[in-house]
Each structure stands twice: as C-alpha cells, then as structure tokens.
Write an enzyme that holds these catalytic residues in place. Sequence first.
Site, PDB file in Angstrom:
ATOM      1  N   LYS A   1       0.827  -1.214   0.000  1.00 49.95           N
ATOM      2  CA  LYS A   1       0.000   0.000   0.000  1.00 49.95           C
ATOM      3  C   LYS A   1       0.868   1.275   0.000  1.00 49.95           C
ATOM      4  O   LYS A   1       0.613   2.220  -0.746  1.00 49.95           O
ATOM      5  CB  LYS A   1      -0.932  -0.016   1.222  1.00 49.95           C
ATOM      6  CG  LYS A   1      -1.616   1.287   1.516  1.00 49.95           C
ATOM      7  CD  LYS A   1      -2.526   1.725   0.381  1.00 49.95           C
ATOM      8  CE  LYS A   1      -3.067   3.120   0.619  1.00 49.95           C
ATOM      9  NZ  LYS A   1      -3.722   3.670  -0.564  1.00 49.95           N
TER      10      LYS A   1
ATOM     11  N   LYS B   1       1.814  11.936   5.662  1.00 45.92           N
ATOM     12  CA  LYS B   1       2.104  10.821   6.576  1.00 45.92           C
ATOM     13  C   LYS B   1       2.534   9.587   5.791  1.00 45.92           C
ATOM     14  O   LYS B   1       3.541   8.950   6.094  1.00 45.92           O
ATOM     15  CB  LYS B   1       0.837  10.523   7.408  1.00 45.92           C
ATOM     16  CG  LYS B   1       0.887   9.351   8.347  1.00 45.92           C
ATOM     17  CD  LYS B   1       0.261   8.059   7.866  1.00 45.92           C
ATOM     18  CE  LYS B   1      -1.163   8.124   7.399  1.00 45.92           C
ATOM     19  NZ  LYS B   1      -1.790   6.838   7.130  1.00 45.92           N
TER      20      LYS B   1
END
Length: 334
Positions: free
Chosen positions: A178, A247
């Site tokens: 991911k 992030k």
Amino acid sequence: MTTSDLPVIGFIGLGNMGSGMTRNILRAGFPLIVTDARPEAADELVARGATWAEDPRMVAANSDIVITMLPTPKIVDAVARGEHGILAGIRDGGTWIDMSTSVPEVLATIRAEFFDRGLVLIDAPVSGMSVGAANGTLQIFVGAEAAEFARVRPVLEAMGDPERIFLVGGAGAGYAVKLLINQLWFSHLVATSEVLAIGASAGVDLGVLRSALIASPARSNFLEQDVLSILNQGDYDEGFAITLACKDLGLSIDLARSVGVPVELSSLVEQVYRRALAQYGPTAGEMTPFKLYEDLMRRELRLPQLGEPVGAAGPGTVHETVTLTEGQMPHVAG
Ligand code: NAD
C-alpha cells in the site's frame, strides 16, 4: 454473541473511509459494533442498526473480528494499548485486522509482546479513495497466512471488489504494498503537474498536450483518469487529506531507510507535498500539490467542457475557434 451465522464485526475509525466501509459491512448483513473519537460519526450507522460502544475495549470485547481504520501508526498503537484499548478487551485467540495505511512495526511489536495470547493480527490496507469505500469497491492488500486470509475474506468482500482483494504476502506485506502504491501515485501527480504547467505556459493547448502524452510512451493512468478531477472540476480530492498523504510519504521513506534503499526522488516528492500542506493547510485535498504549480503560473489548468468553445473555459486553453465534440474529448479509461 450473535443471532446470525455471521461474525460480529467491531469497527474503530469512522472517518472518510471508515464511514463508507461500515455502511457496506452493515449492508452485507454482519452485526456491527463501532466506536470513534467523534461519537457523532456513528449517528447514521446506529440509526441503520449498528451498536455504539464507549471505547475500543468494549468494541473488542463484544466482537468476533475487530477492524481499525485510523489515521496514523501512532494512533493505531494508542487505540490498541490504551487502558480502554483493543488489547484490554479482545479475547485470547481473537482476530484484529488493521486496514489503516500504516507500518509493519506496530502489529509486529504487539504480536511479539502478546505472543502467548494467540492473537491473529492482519494488515489489510486499501486503495480506492473515499468513493471506493462508499461504493464497496476498494482494492485490499492483505498481509496474512493463507488460512487466516480465507477466514476473514467474507468481511473484506463486503468492503472491497472481490476481484481486487489480494493476499500479497505474510504479516506486514499489505502495509508495504500500500505504501509503495501511494508513493508511486504521488510521484505521478508531481511529475504530471510539472509537465502540464510547462506545456500550458509554453502555449500548448492543454487538451492537445494531454492527448499527445496519453498516445505516447509517457502515458499513465494518472494522466488518463485521475488528473481529470482537477482538469474538469477543480476537485483536488478533499476525501483524502494532504496531511495523511504526507504521513504516507514519510512512512514510505522510513520503509526505504529501514531496508537500506536510498530514495532521492521519493524524498523530493515528499517535500513538494509538505510545501502544499504548509500552503493550503492539513485538510486540503491530496491533489493540492498540483495547485502549487497553478499558483506559480497564476492560472488554473482546466479543460474546456463538451460543447464549450475552446479558450472560453479557463486559462489552460489556448486555441480559440474550435468546439470540442465527443470524438475530441480527452480519453478516459474505463
Ligand atoms: P479520517 O481522518 O477521515 O478518519 C479517521 C477517523 O479516526 C476519524 O473519524 C477520527 O475521529 C478517528 N479517530 C482518530 N483518533 C482516534 C482514536 N484515538 N480513537 C478512535 N477514533 C479515532 O481518515 P481517513 O481518510 O478515513 O483515513 C483512514 C486511514 O485510511 C488512514 O490511514 C489513511 O491513510 C487511509 N486511507 C485513506 C484514503 C482516503 O482516500 N481517505 C484512501 C486509502 C487509505
């Protein structure tokens, strides 16, 4: 615990992604118990039949499978370990699937620390944006043993496209895949922003430039599909906040560092994203780095809409007299 044959699902994190995912879990018939730091986030779900729990401990104590969909690894860790956290409620041998975009260390540390409790901890982050969460068409990347994957697959199918739910490896592999997908997509966004800004500033028609790029070896899914939300609607995807994108970029670079791979390009892309975060604020959309280039040019890059004289729609259009027809519309895959 349940009157149906389906396991009770506990879900923590009802934000842009979790709200759609939980609606689809309910729709699939699973009994559902939820919590969030913002109780109001559960109002609609409770009206549809979900049960509210005061904290993650109560969610874990009353469900068969716990799912988390939370912003950062730090929050995932806190929600697990807090006094009223998952670990205080989950039964020995219980199952917890973390679907947040996170790093392997959080679950790995908990797995090692609580080894004697026989917990099944699975990473299953997703792609597909908030619209995919709402439509139940998420792509899901699972890091687990094959038997565990098979056992939890029905609940994953409630949230994702069954054809695009992948077992990508053992523990932690889902997170890694991911993060790398996001890293490459963000790189596409920055590279495409630069190219379109240069071309439009050099006086090339934006639609013509995009079509030429799509017809060339430089084509990408980003050019064909994703950039259209900006070029057609000025939509920078607020469904995924730029603070979360930063992030993810940070986590991806951490991952590279941890395996000893120098990543100059990824670091540059991260800095462009951080500039957009500083400029437009944490809740701006994940595609606002594109806007940095538009602001530099002092013009928005927009395609003329169907039937509209080219040149009338926006500053990104240069030619004057043509009117777009169906055949001249930008190529949109799918
Ligand atoms: P969000 O900020 O919209 O939602 C997060 C939710 O978690 C909020 O409802 C918040 O109140 C809740 N929360 C925060 N701290 C909490 C705590 N301590 N206890 C209980 N609840 C808490 O985020 P999102 O966009 O839904 O993203 C969630 C995860 O999914 C992130 O890891 C993100 O990177 C990932 N992701 C997002 C997208 C997207 O398009 N939004 C796509 C793929 C993956």
